[in-house]
Scaffold this active site. Structure first.
Site, short mmCIF file in Angstrom:
data_model
loop_
_atom_site.label_atom_id
_atom_site.label_comp_id
_atom_site.label_asym_id
_atom_site.label_seq_id
_atom_site.Cartn_x
_atom_site.Cartn_y
_atom_site.Cartn_z
N GLN A 142 0.27 6.80 -2.79
CA GLN A 142 1.22 5.71 -3.02
C GLN A 142 2.05 5.97 -4.28
OE1 GLN A 142 1.74 3.26 -0.83
NE2 GLN A 142 3.29 2.24 -2.06
N ASP A 148 3.96 10.79 5.06
CA ASP A 148 5.10 10.11 4.44
C ASP A 148 6.41 10.87 4.70
OD1 ASP A 148 4.72 7.66 3.07
OD2 ASP A 148 3.57 8.66 1.51
N LYS A 182 -1.36 -1.17 4.50
CA LYS A 182 -1.53 0.09 5.24
C LYS A 182 -2.96 0.20 5.77
CE LYS A 182 2.24 2.23 2.73
NZ LYS A 182 2.75 3.15 1.70
N1 GUN Z 1 6.20 3.61 -2.45
C1 GUN Z 1 7.18 2.87 -1.91
N2 GUN Z 1 7.37 3.21 -0.62
C2 GUN Z 1 6.49 4.19 -0.34
C3 GUN Z 1 6.19 4.93 0.84
O1 GUN Z 1 6.80 4.78 1.90
N3 GUN Z 1 5.19 5.85 0.70
C4 GUN Z 1 4.52 6.05 -0.46
N4 GUN Z 1 3.57 7.00 -0.48
N5 GUN Z 1 4.78 5.37 -1.56
C5 GUN Z 1 5.75 4.45 -1.49
#
Ligand code: GUN
Length: 281
Positions: A96, A119, A52
């Site tokens: 996350q 998200d 990311k």
């Molecule tokens: N953990 C697994 N997929 C995601 C996601 O798309 N966003 C976040 N914040 N955590 C995750």
């Protein structure tokens, strides 16, 4: 024989479009910044978070990293989120998941301002999706809509079967397909006659989390098959929830693993960051 839906290329196209837009915004004096919070050092999370940050750098979005120790308390985390919610230089906040067990994930998700919830996990954004209002949408399902649209797959009026009902993929995916005027069926671990239901699908979206569970016997001739799963097989090779080699000859289009749905999630996260900045700053 299926056309391969190339998520690697489509995500690249989206990132190029965003890079250009971010450069234009920068020239007009507008910067975009994403706060990325990781609590603890789960290796898979570290890989996702690293990817990311790399995507931010490529597109020209500033990423502000919060790498917090495993022992971080709920109060400390909520304190950081509160600070970021009130910081006008931050446009998106990503925490996350999964979080360590002593932290209440729901409370953390609800603490993030819906205006910075890139998200799309906040109940306000989920509710907006349900009633057709504007809001941030979970990145993986939003990416799948882009894969379908940019591959010229017609959605309106089609039978769409979604296998999986998670808050991150299955539920928002179903709502997005409904918004696109598909006739949607949601299947899950308790669904009776799963095979027969799947065989009705013009578009089959598989997000079960079970390696290579869906074979040719679940798929109608000419169906479009989207595979959200990502696993390692017995030879340590990446594979999805779908038996790709078996389904490929009967589908009209299919996403590979890797290089299908996976790269779209980050592209849509970047898109949500740029949207957050344009809408709320
Ligand atoms: N953990 C697994 N997929 C995601 C996601 O798309 N966003 C976040 N914040 N955590 C995750």
């Amino acid at each position: 024989m299926a056309a391969i839906i190339d998520g690697k290329q489509i995500s690249k196209d989206i990132k190029e479009e965003l890079k250009k837009e971010v450069a234009e915004l920068k020239a007009a004096g507008k910067n975009c910044a994403l706060a990325v919070i990781q609590v603890g050092n789960d290796p898979a999370s570290s890989v996702y978070v690293g990817n990311k940050k790399k995507a931010c750098e490529y597109i020209g979005i500033e990423s502000v990293a919060y790498e917090l120790p495993e022992e971080t308390t709920q109060e400390e985390l909520l304190g950081i989120i509160d600070k970021l919610n009130n910081d006008p230089a931050i446009h998106g906040i990503l925490c996350q998941l999964p979080l360590p067990k002593h932290i209440n994930e729901d409370e953390v998700i609800q603490a993030i301002s819906p205006k910075k919830d890139v998200d799309g996990f906040h109940p306000q954004n989920v509710g907006a999706l349900v009633i057709g209002q504007q809001g941030f949408v979970s990145c993986t399902p939003a990416g799948i809509i882009q894969l379908l649209k940019r591959s010229n797959v017609e959605i309106a009026g089609k039978n769409c079967v979604v296998i999986g009902r998670s808050n991150i993929v299955g539920k928002p995916m179903s709502l997005l397909m409904l918004r696109e005027n598909a006739t949607v069926t949601i299947c899950h671990s308790k669904t009776a006659n799963l095979k027969e239901v799947c065989k009705q699908a013009d578009i089959l979206i598989v997000a079960i989390g079970k390696p290579q569970m869906i074979g040719a016997d679940y798929v109608k001739e000419g169906a479009v098959v989207i595979d959200v799963g990502i696993h390692r097989d017995s030879e340590n090779k990446l594979c999805g929830d779908v038996k790709y080699d078996e389904v490929f000859p009967i589908a009209s289009a299919i996403t590979p693993v890797p290089g299908g749905v996976g790269p779209m999630t980050i592209a849509m996260l970047m898109n949500n960051c740029v949207e957050a900045m344009k809408m709320y700053s």
